[in-house]
Design a protein around this motif. Structure first.
Motif, PDB file in Angstrom:
ATOM      1  N   ALA A 135       7.464  13.928 102.371  1.00  0.00           N
ATOM      2  CA  ALA A 135       6.976  15.099 103.098  1.00  0.00           C
ATOM      3  C   ALA A 135       7.082  14.831 104.596  1.00  0.00           C
ATOM      4  CB  ALA A 135       5.529  15.386 102.726  1.00  0.00           C
ATOM      5  N   MET A 136       7.649  15.791 105.291  1.00  0.00           N
ATOM      6  CA  MET A 136       7.754  15.699 106.743  1.00  0.00           C
ATOM      7  C   MET A 136       7.456  17.080 107.306  1.00  0.00           C
ATOM      8  SD  MET A 136      10.809  14.319 109.218  1.00  0.00           S
ATOM      9  CE  MET A 136      11.990  15.541 108.710  1.00  0.00           C
ATOM     10  N   GLY A 137       6.360  17.165 108.026  1.00  0.00           N
ATOM     11  CA  GLY A 137       5.968  18.458 108.564  1.00  0.00           C
ATOM     12  C   GLY A 137       5.652  19.422 107.435  1.00  0.00           C
ATOM     13  N   SER A 138       6.281  20.559 107.446  1.00  0.00           N
ATOM     14  CA  SER A 138       6.007  21.584 106.431  1.00  0.00           C
ATOM     15  C   SER A 138       6.985  21.529 105.252  1.00  0.00           C
ATOM     16  CB  SER A 138       6.050  22.966 107.076  1.00  0.00           C
ATOM     17  OG  SER A 138       7.318  23.188 107.659  1.00  0.00           O
ATOM     18  N   VAL A 139       7.880  20.544 105.214  1.00  0.00           N
ATOM     19  CA  VAL A 139       8.877  20.437 104.149  1.00  0.00           C
ATOM     20  C   VAL A 139       8.573  19.226 103.262  1.00  0.00           C
ATOM     21  CG1 VAL A 139      11.329  20.132 103.619  1.00  0.00           C
ATOM     22  CG2 VAL A 139      10.643  21.519 105.577  1.00  0.00           C
ATOM     23  N   SER A 140       8.628  19.430 101.960  1.00  0.00           N
ATOM     24  CA  SER A 140       8.475  18.340 100.988  1.00  0.00           C
ATOM     25  C   SER A 140       9.638  18.392 100.016  1.00  0.00           C
ATOM     26  CB  SER A 140       7.175  18.488 100.201  1.00  0.00           C
ATOM     27  OG  SER A 140       6.065  18.384 101.033  1.00  0.00           O
ATOM     28  N   VAL A 141      10.183  17.214  99.674  1.00  0.00           N
ATOM     29  CA  VAL A 141      11.247  17.129  98.677  1.00  0.00           C
ATOM     30  C   VAL A 141      10.840  16.084  97.649  1.00  0.00           C
ATOM     31  CG1 VAL A 141      13.122  17.852 100.209  1.00  0.00           C
ATOM     32  CG2 VAL A 141      12.540  15.434 100.040  1.00  0.00           C
ATOM     33  N   GLY A 142      11.350  16.246  96.430  1.00  0.00           N
ATOM     34  CA  GLY A 142      11.021  15.303  95.376  1.00  0.00           C
ATOM     35  C   GLY A 142      12.147  15.155  94.382  1.00  0.00           C
ATOM     36  N   GLU A 185       5.247   6.603 106.214  1.00  0.00           N
ATOM     37  CA  GLU A 185       4.535   7.867 106.353  1.00  0.00           C
ATOM     38  C   GLU A 185       5.281   9.011 105.674  1.00  0.00           C
ATOM     39  OE1 GLU A 185       2.765  10.849 109.743  1.00  0.00           O
ATOM     40  OE2 GLU A 185       3.258   8.801 110.288  1.00  0.00           O
ATOM     41  N   GLY A 186       4.623   9.644 104.709  1.00  0.00           N
ATOM     42  CA  GLY A 186       5.192  10.776 103.985  1.00  0.00           C
ATOM     43  C   GLY A 186       5.956  10.404 102.729  1.00  0.00           C
ATOM     44  N   LEU A 187       6.237   9.120 102.510  1.00  0.00           N
ATOM     45  CA  LEU A 187       7.016   8.671 101.348  1.00  0.00           C
ATOM     46  C   LEU A 187       6.081   8.213 100.235  1.00  0.00           C
ATOM     47  CD1 LEU A 187       9.848   8.004 100.178  1.00  0.00           C
ATOM     48  CD2 LEU A 187       9.550   5.707 101.132  1.00  0.00           C
ATOM     49  N   ASN A 188       6.311   8.707  99.022  1.00  0.00           N
ATOM     50  CA  ASN A 188       5.502   8.376  97.863  1.00  0.00           C
ATOM     51  C   ASN A 188       6.457   8.001  96.730  1.00  0.00           C
ATOM     52  OD1 ASN A 188       3.412   8.161  96.031  1.00  0.00           O
ATOM     53  ND2 ASN A 188       3.042  10.350  95.884  1.00  0.00           N
ATOM     54  N   PHE A 194       8.442  24.450 101.048  1.00  0.00           N
ATOM     55  CA  PHE A 194       8.270  24.713 102.471  1.00  0.00           C
ATOM     56  C   PHE A 194       6.966  25.463 102.672  1.00  0.00           C
ATOM     57  CE2 PHE A 194       8.976  27.656 106.101  1.00  0.00           C
ATOM     58  CZ  PHE A 194       9.035  26.703 107.110  1.00  0.00           C
ATOM     59  N   ALA A 195       6.072  24.907 103.491  1.00  0.00           N
ATOM     60  CA  ALA A 195       4.824  25.583 103.837  1.00  0.00           C
ATOM     61  C   ALA A 195       5.110  26.509 105.017  1.00  0.00           C
ATOM     62  CB  ALA A 195       3.743  24.570 104.190  1.00  0.00           C
ATOM     63  N   VAL A 196       5.180  27.790 104.741  1.00  0.00           N
ATOM     64  CA  VAL A 196       5.480  28.781 105.778  1.00  0.00           C
ATOM     65  C   VAL A 196       4.381  28.768 106.844  1.00  0.00           C
ATOM     66  CG1 VAL A 196       5.860  31.239 106.221  1.00  0.00           C
ATOM     67  CG2 VAL A 196       6.754  30.186 104.126  1.00  0.00           C
ATOM     68  N   ASN A 197       3.137  28.730 106.366  1.00  0.00           N
ATOM     69  CA  ASN A 197       1.972  28.599 107.248  1.00  0.00           C
ATOM     70  C   ASN A 197       0.849  27.974 106.423  1.00  0.00           C
ATOM     71  OD1 ASN A 197       0.764  30.758 105.762  1.00  0.00           O
ATOM     72  ND2 ASN A 197       1.781  32.250 107.091  1.00  0.00           N
ATOM     73  N   ASP A 198      -0.375  27.997 106.924  1.00  0.00           N
ATOM     74  CA  ASP A 198      -1.490  27.380 106.188  1.00  0.00           C
ATOM     75  C   ASP A 198      -1.773  28.072 104.850  1.00  0.00           C
ATOM     76  OD1 ASP A 198      -1.842  25.497 108.130  1.00  0.00           O
ATOM     77  OD2 ASP A 198      -3.494  26.559 109.147  1.00  0.00           O
ATOM     78  N   ASN A 199      -1.346  29.309 104.703  1.00  0.00           N
ATOM     79  CA  ASN A 199      -1.688  30.079 103.501  1.00  0.00           C
ATOM     80  C   ASN A 199      -0.530  30.290 102.527  1.00  0.00           C
ATOM     81  OD1 ASN A 199      -4.124  30.347 104.779  1.00  0.00           O
ATOM     82  ND2 ASN A 199      -3.812  32.471 105.377  1.00  0.00           N
TER      83      ASN A 199
END
Length: 164
Positions: A65-72, A36-39, A96-101
């Motif tokens: 991707a885990m929660g609001s943080v994604s690394v690549g 889950e979250g790994l690509n 980092f997704a601070v919020n939905d927007n």
């Protein structure tokens, strides 16, 4: 001409571009959500510049991707038939997704040109805000030693996108 299929959870695609005297062929595989979250993905290509010169390209990437943080992370190697024209590129980033927007991201790229010294190094910081069908973004990129030329370049870009 391109073809893509999904088998056993993997996406496999191939493509050929029949440009006159210089076709490009490629094959790629992607394993989304292996965990889950790994690509994970990889690809190979041959780009024929002319009938006598070509570039063999290999690339691989991994994102998580885990929660609001994604690394690549991505690694690309270009093996050219011409002497001293090989290229190796390594890139990584985090967002980092601070919020939905609103999202914030930072990325680094290091490119080693066989024929140039020193290495090209780039860093970038970006922020986007989405409201309805409109996205506003700002990114700032700093690049050192573009194609081995000792110099520094900076760019700040404002983006405005509308979805209809």
């Amino acid at each position: 001409l391109a073809y893509s299929t999904t088998a056993g959870g993997a996406t496999i695609s191939g493509q050929i571009d029949f440009a006159q005297n210089s076709p490009t062929t490629s094959l790629a595989i992607q394993l989304p959500n292996l965990v889950e979250g790994l690509n994970i993905g990889a690809g190979i290509a041959t780009d024929e510049d002319t009938t006598t010169t070509s570039q063999d390209i290999e690339t691989m990437f991994v994102t998580y991707a885990m929660g609001s943080v994604s690394v690549g992370y991505q690694k690309t190697d270009v093996d050219a038939t011409a002497a001293s024209e090989d290229i190796e590129r390594t890139a990584y980033g985090i967002s980092f997704a601070v919020n939905d927007n609103m999202s914030i991201g930072y990325g680094v790229s290091d490119v080693e040109f066989e024929e140039f010294t020193p290495d090209e190094e780039s860093t970038g910081l970006g922020v986007t805000y989405t409201s309805g069908g409109m996205t506003v973004g700002v990114q700032h990129i700093n690049k050192d030693n573009r194609q081995g030329v000792t110099a520094e370049e900076e760019m700040t870009e404002l983006q405005l996108t509308f979805a209809f």
